[in-house]
Design an enzyme around this catalytic site. Structure first.
Site, PDB file in Angstrom:
ATOM      1  N   LYS A 149       0.760  -1.133   0.055  1.00 32.38           N
ATOM      2  CA  LYS A 149       0.088  -0.013   0.008  1.00 32.38           C
ATOM      3  C   LYS A 149       0.809   1.220   0.078  1.00 32.38           C
ATOM      4  O   LYS A 149       0.603   2.258  -0.817  1.00 32.38           O
ATOM      5  CB  LYS A 149      -0.770   0.087   1.208  1.00 32.38           C
ATOM      6  N   ARG A 209       2.575   6.095  -3.035  1.00 36.47           N
ATOM      7  CA  ARG A 209       3.431   6.992  -3.567  1.00 36.47           C
ATOM      8  C   ARG A 209       4.218   7.043  -5.005  1.00 36.47           C
ATOM      9  O   ARG A 209       4.164   8.117  -5.679  1.00 36.47           O
ATOM     10  CB  ARG A 209       4.957   6.928  -2.745  1.00 36.47           C
ATOM     11  N   ARG A 255      -8.955  12.762  11.908  1.00 32.19           N
ATOM     12  CA  ARG A 255      -7.397  12.537  11.905  1.00 32.19           C
ATOM     13  C   ARG A 255      -6.531  13.832  11.919  1.00 32.19           C
ATOM     14  O   ARG A 255      -7.097  14.708  11.273  1.00 32.19           O
ATOM     15  CB  ARG A 255      -7.022  11.743  10.741  1.00 32.19           C
ATOM     16  N   SER A 275       3.292  11.796  12.550  1.00 33.66           N
ATOM     17  CA  SER A 275       3.246  10.741  11.530  1.00 33.66           C
ATOM     18  C   SER A 275       4.146  10.963  10.670  1.00 33.66           C
ATOM     19  O   SER A 275       4.433  12.248  10.041  1.00 33.66           O
ATOM     20  CB  SER A 275       1.763  11.292  10.863  1.00 33.66           C
ATOM     21  N   SER A 276       4.920  10.036  10.308  1.00 30.29           N
ATOM     22  CA  SER A 276       5.808  10.196   8.953  1.00 30.29           C
ATOM     23  C   SER A 276       5.013  10.684   7.750  1.00 30.29           C
ATOM     24  O   SER A 276       5.852  11.445   6.843  1.00 30.29           O
ATOM     25  CB  SER A 276       6.477   8.855   8.836  1.00 30.29           C
ATOM     26  N   GLN A 277       3.719  10.485   7.584  1.00 30.89           N
ATOM     27  CA  GLN A 277       3.143  10.933   6.317  1.00 30.89           C
ATOM     28  C   GLN A 277       3.113  12.472   6.286  1.00 30.89           C
ATOM     29  O   GLN A 277       3.185  13.083   5.029  1.00 30.89           O
ATOM     30  CB  GLN A 277       1.661  10.735   6.390  1.00 30.89           C
ATOM     31  N   ASP A 296       2.427  -0.410  12.546  1.00 32.82           N
ATOM     32  CA  ASP A 296       1.343  -1.237  12.025  1.00 32.82           C
ATOM     33  C   ASP A 296       1.489  -2.681  12.325  1.00 32.82           C
ATOM     34  O   ASP A 296       0.578  -3.280  12.016  1.00 32.82           O
ATOM     35  CB  ASP A 296       1.647  -0.988  10.297  1.00 32.82           C
ATOM     36  N   LYS A 341      -3.637   6.048  14.591  1.00 33.02           N
ATOM     37  CA  LYS A 341      -3.919   5.309  13.267  1.00 33.02           C
ATOM     38  C   LYS A 341      -5.379   5.426  12.893  1.00 33.02           C
ATOM     39  O   LYS A 341      -6.089   6.493  13.303  1.00 33.02           O
ATOM     40  CB  LYS A 341      -3.312   4.117  13.206  1.00 33.02           C
ATOM     41  N   ARG A 368      -6.375  -3.328   9.647  1.00 36.62           N
ATOM     42  CA  ARG A 368      -5.409  -4.031  10.520  1.00 36.62           C
ATOM     43  C   ARG A 368      -5.878  -5.029  11.654  1.00 36.62           C
ATOM     44  O   ARG A 368      -5.346  -6.186  11.980  1.00 36.62           O
ATOM     45  CB  ARG A 368      -4.244  -3.358  10.947  1.00 36.62           C
TER      46      ARG A 368
END
Length: 429
Positions: free
Chosen positions: A20, A25, A118, A164-166, A311, A338, A384
């Site tokens: 995913k 990306r 979020r 968040s790394s996002q 995750d 998450k 998940r």
């Protein structure tokens, strides 16, 4: 709903679904590249399709199929309507940065009920540092988000490394549009670094270079200005996050399974699932492009730092229920951010099955009980949790009913069919 019953044995060959993280990306990079890119083995899951459809609103032409996505990238255009990204946090966060580079006008990005809760404020603050204009319509740091087109006028941006790394990925993918060289400065130690390594890897394939700042006492990244995204043909590897449920099933159940499409040299942080089960006592055979497991194995509890592998927490929680002693999960504050608060959800729901779990501020302490009982479980629309709880149900006495099984379409659309193909006693009702 998903009905899961005790499963005596699993046997067969499975393929991990495409990644995913890589699919998101790759399709966004391809959309920013002037020309045609062929993305082979994409994940045709709901979240990645959200990215594809959103990219079309920004001007890309995309032909979707199960085997290949053909992407004709072009200059960014102003969307004709609000960009609804459904349930995909990755899409929202990356495109919040990218949308600032349309030639004129505004972009409005929103999503479903979960997405509109979020957190986005750290990203909005960072983009505003760069001289861009973006804000929450509710002034509370959540979607809907409004982004104004504009030039990047400040080329140093500070952001916490433990959010968040996002957010950092979004900045990384936006700064190549700057006319000048830029720098991302991390003000706290970095978490989830493997996801940024994935971003850097994909950007490199599409012609964009990111350098890690190696200066003493300075953590962050350097990005050259005036870089161009270039089209390419790109094959997406299998997803270790999704494979973790198959690995857990293999080591806990009487099993003889092969998991294909997972690579030994992957940059994915979640490849750590192999090392985790080995440390717990499983003898897993890892090859160049597949994993072979012949279970069950007697596991022992260990301590696991989940800084870079948030995750994997639901999978680890289930493994811990069947291990001798205590399994300690720590450095996982970001796991609460998450699709749901996964620390609280794992504690609440697995406890219904008889698990002994203590929730901590930054993790979990799971005391192995070796026996679970069927129960009715909520999954809070979290894919998940559905998959991790399915593995728990396959080992539990009685019947386990799992709500919200539709959410697996986000990352592993064929999860139920794949599990049934190897003998899992599960059924959708």
């Amino acid at each position: 709903m998903l009905v899961v019953k005790k499963t005596p044995k699993i046997k067969g060959i499975l393929s991990a679904p495409p990644s995913k993280s890589y699919t998101h990306r790759a399709v966004i990079c391809a959309s920013l590249a002037n020309g045609i890119s062929n993305l082979k083995n994409p994940l045709n899951g709901a979240d990645c399709l959200s990215s594809a459809h959103a990219c079309e609103m920004f001007g890309a032409e995309i032909e979707l199929s199960n085997e290949t996505w053909v992407v004709r990238g072009s200059e960014l255009k102003t969307p004709d309507n609000i960009v609804d990204i459904g349930n995909s946090g990755t899409t929202l966060r990356i495109l919040t940065g990218i949308s600032s580079q349309i030639s004129n006008g505004y972009t409005v990005l929103t999503g479903d009920d979960s997405i509109r809760k979020r957190p986005m404020q750290p990203l909005l603050d960072a983009l505003n540092q760069l001289g861009l204009t973006c804000f929450s319509t509710k002034n509370n740091g959540t979607a809907p988000i409004v982004v104004k087109s504009g030039k990047i006028s400040n080329n140093v941006v500070e952001i916490r490394g433990d959010v968040s790394s996002q957010f950092i990925t979004s900045i990384m993918m936006t700064l190549p549009f700057s006319e000048n060289d830029s720098e991302i400065v991390l003000t706290t130690p970095l978490k989830s670094e493997p996801y940024l390594n994935i971003t850097i890897d994909v950007l490199d394939k599409f012609g964009v270079k990111i350098e890690k700042n190696e200066e003493k006492n300075k953590s962050g990244y350097k990005i050259k200005g005036n870089q161009k995204y270039l089209p390419c043909d790109y094959t997406i590897e299998g997803d270790y996050s999704s494979a973790s449920y198959l690995v857990a099933a293999g080591v806990l159940l009487n099993s003889d399974i092969v998991i294909k499409n997972v690579f030994k040299d992957s940059k994915q942080g979640d490849r750590e699932i192999i090392e985790i089960v080995k440390k717990m006592g499983a003898n897993v055979e890892i090859n160049e492009d597949h994993v072979k497991i012949t279970g069950p194995y007697k596991l022992k509890g260990i301590e696991i730092d989940v800084t870079d592998i948030p995750d994997l927490v639901p999978t680890i929680a289930v493994l811990g229920c069947f291990a001798d002693g205590k399994t300690v999960v720590y450095n996982g504050e970001h796991v609460r951010l998450k699709e749901c608060d996964r620390l609280a959800a794992c504690t609440t729901e697995l406890s219904k099955m008889g698990a002994e779990i203590e929730e901590k501020k930054d993790g979990l302490i799971i005391t192995g009980v070796h026996k679970l009982n069927g129960a009715k479980l909520k999954t809070y629309h979290d894919h998940r949790l559905v998959m991790a709880f399915t593995i728990a149900g396959m080992l539990a006495d009685g019947e386990t009913i799992i709500e919200g099984e539709d959410s697996v379409k986000i990352s592993f659309p064929d999860f139920v069919d794949n599990m049934k193909s190897i003998g899992s006693n599960i059924e959708v009702i």
